[in-house]
Write a protein that holds these residues in place. Structure first.
Motif, PDB file in Angstrom:
ATOM      1  N   UNK A 143       0.834  -1.209   0.000  1.00 56.09           N
ATOM      2  CA  UNK A 143       0.000   0.000   0.000  1.00 56.09           C
ATOM      3  C   UNK A 143       0.871   1.262   0.000  1.00 56.09           C
ATOM      4  N   UNK A 144       2.020   1.202   0.676  1.00 61.12           N
ATOM      5  CA  UNK A 144       2.917   2.348   0.716  1.00 61.12           C
ATOM      6  C   UNK A 144       3.650   2.513  -0.618  1.00 61.12           C
ATOM      7  N   UNK A 145       4.007   1.405  -1.240  1.00 61.39           N
ATOM      8  CA  UNK A 145       4.635   1.460  -2.575  1.00 61.39           C
ATOM      9  C   UNK A 145       3.673   2.110  -3.561  1.00 61.39           C
ATOM     10  N   UNK A 150       1.993   6.689  -6.906  1.00 60.31           N
ATOM     11  CA  UNK A 150       0.933   7.621  -7.308  1.00 60.31           C
ATOM     12  C   UNK A 150       1.314   9.073  -7.043  1.00 60.31           C
ATOM     13  N   UNK A 151       2.178   9.316  -6.064  1.00 59.23           N
ATOM     14  CA  UNK A 151       2.593  10.685  -5.766  1.00 59.23           C
ATOM     15  C   UNK A 151       3.829  11.145  -6.531  1.00 59.23           C
ATOM     16  N   UNK A 152       4.575  10.210  -7.115  1.00 59.17           N
ATOM     17  CA  UNK A 152       5.825  10.600  -7.772  1.00 59.17           C
ATOM     18  C   UNK A 152       5.911  10.233  -9.242  1.00 59.17           C
ATOM     19  N   UNK A 153       4.977   9.474  -9.734  1.00 59.98           N
ATOM     20  CA  UNK A 153       4.977   9.131 -11.160  1.00 59.98           C
ATOM     21  C   UNK A 153       3.743   9.730 -11.794  1.00 59.98           C
ATOM     22  N   UNK A 183      -2.718   6.046 -36.766  1.00 59.18           N
ATOM     23  CA  UNK A 183      -3.435   7.106 -36.052  1.00 59.18           C
ATOM     24  C   UNK A 183      -2.834   7.388 -34.700  1.00 59.18           C
ATOM     25  N   UNK A 184      -3.122   8.550 -34.217  1.00 58.85           N
ATOM     26  CA  UNK A 184      -2.847   8.924 -32.841  1.00 58.85           C
ATOM     27  C   UNK A 184      -4.183   9.223 -32.198  1.00 58.85           C
ATOM     28  N   UNK A 185      -4.177   9.581 -30.930  1.00 61.80           N
ATOM     29  CA  UNK A 185      -5.471   9.843 -30.303  1.00 61.80           C
ATOM     30  C   UNK A 185      -5.328  10.818 -29.153  1.00 61.80           C
ATOM     31  N   UNK A 186      -6.452  11.429 -28.813  1.00 63.66           N
ATOM     32  CA  UNK A 186      -6.554  12.224 -27.595  1.00 63.66           C
ATOM     33  C   UNK A 186      -7.298  11.363 -26.597  1.00 63.66           C
ATOM     34  N   UNK A 187      -6.798  11.280 -25.404  1.00 61.93           N
ATOM     35  CA  UNK A 187      -7.504  10.548 -24.371  1.00 61.93           C
ATOM     36  C   UNK A 187      -7.133  11.143 -23.022  1.00 61.93           C
ATOM     37  N   UNK A 188      -7.966  10.900 -22.038  1.00 59.15           N
ATOM     38  CA  UNK A 188      -7.666  11.379 -20.702  1.00 59.15           C
ATOM     39  C   UNK A 188      -6.435  10.667 -20.167  1.00 59.15           C
ATOM     40  N   UNK A 189      -5.615  11.402 -19.439  1.00 54.38           N
ATOM     41  CA  UNK A 189      -4.429  10.803 -18.827  1.00 54.38           C
ATOM     42  C   UNK A 189      -4.902   9.840 -17.743  1.00 54.38           C
ATOM     43  N   UNK A 190      -4.368   8.589 -17.744  1.00 51.26           N
ATOM     44  CA  UNK A 190      -4.825   7.638 -16.712  1.00 51.26           C
ATOM     45  C   UNK A 190      -4.392   8.065 -15.315  1.00 51.26           C
TER      46      UNK A 190
END
Length: 190
Positions: A143-145, A150-153, A183-190
């Motif tokens: 959970x800490x990893x 999530x906070x640094x990448x 093709x390329x695409x626009x999508x929301x950043x995960x």
């Protein structure tokens, strides 16, 4: 990666990208493509170097930034010793930062990109985070990893992916490929 002060967003406005969808279709004739390819070879560049240079020049003009930070996913399957086929999204990332000067032409930018990617590849920068992740994975609870990651990448909103090469390995049984659209695409950043 060390980022410049301004990180690119899509579509270069403060509007919600989902509300502003668009597709820009550009077809390059075989003759024009062969001329671009020949010219790229004269400069010892790849087609991807030239396409990425055009993309970076466009980003620079649209955003008025002279330093473009562009993450470039890399297919890590090329580093496998086995040649067996795989279906997997196994990617790393190069962090390109390219300066664009007013007098730079497309081949100057393409050369900057080409040299930068060779340097990043030689230094295997796409692997730089793995030893750190392995180290914390073995020392900290999962959970800490996850919290640290999530906070640094952070996935940047604008990136570039190489188009690749369509060759004899790209086939559909005995059916001939008559037309292909990359093709390329626009999508929301995960």
């Amino acid at each position: 990666m060390d980022l410049p002060d301004n990180i690119l967003t899509v579509p270069f406005t403060n509007e919600d990208p989902i509300l502003k969808k668009f597709i820009d279709y550009i077809e390059i004739s075989r003759d024009k493509f062969l001329k671009i390819h020949q010219r790229a070879k004269e400069y010892c560049l790849t087609i991807n170097d030239v396409i990425m240079a055009a993309y970076i020049i466009t980003l620079s003009r649209k955003t008025e930034l002279t330093k473009i930070s562009l993450p470039c996913p890399i297919d890590l399957r090329q580093f496998f010793t086995s040649q067996s086929p795989r279906i997997a999204n196994l990617t790393g990332e190069y962090g390109l930062i390219i300066s664009v000067e007013n007098n730079d032409d497309i081949f100057t930018i393409a050369r900057k990109i080409h040299n930068h990617i060779i340097d990043l590849k030689d230094r295997k920068t796409f692997l730089q985070s793995i030893p750190k992740l392995q180290s914390i994975y073995h020392k900290l609870p999962i959970f800490l990893v996850r919290w640290i990651i999530s906070n640094h990448y952070h996935v940047q909103p604008v990136s570039y992916t190489n188009f690749g090469i369509l060759d004899q390995q790209f086939y559909f049984e005995d059916n001939a490929i008559l037309h292909c659209m990359l093709t390329g695409s626009f999508r929301r950043v995960p």
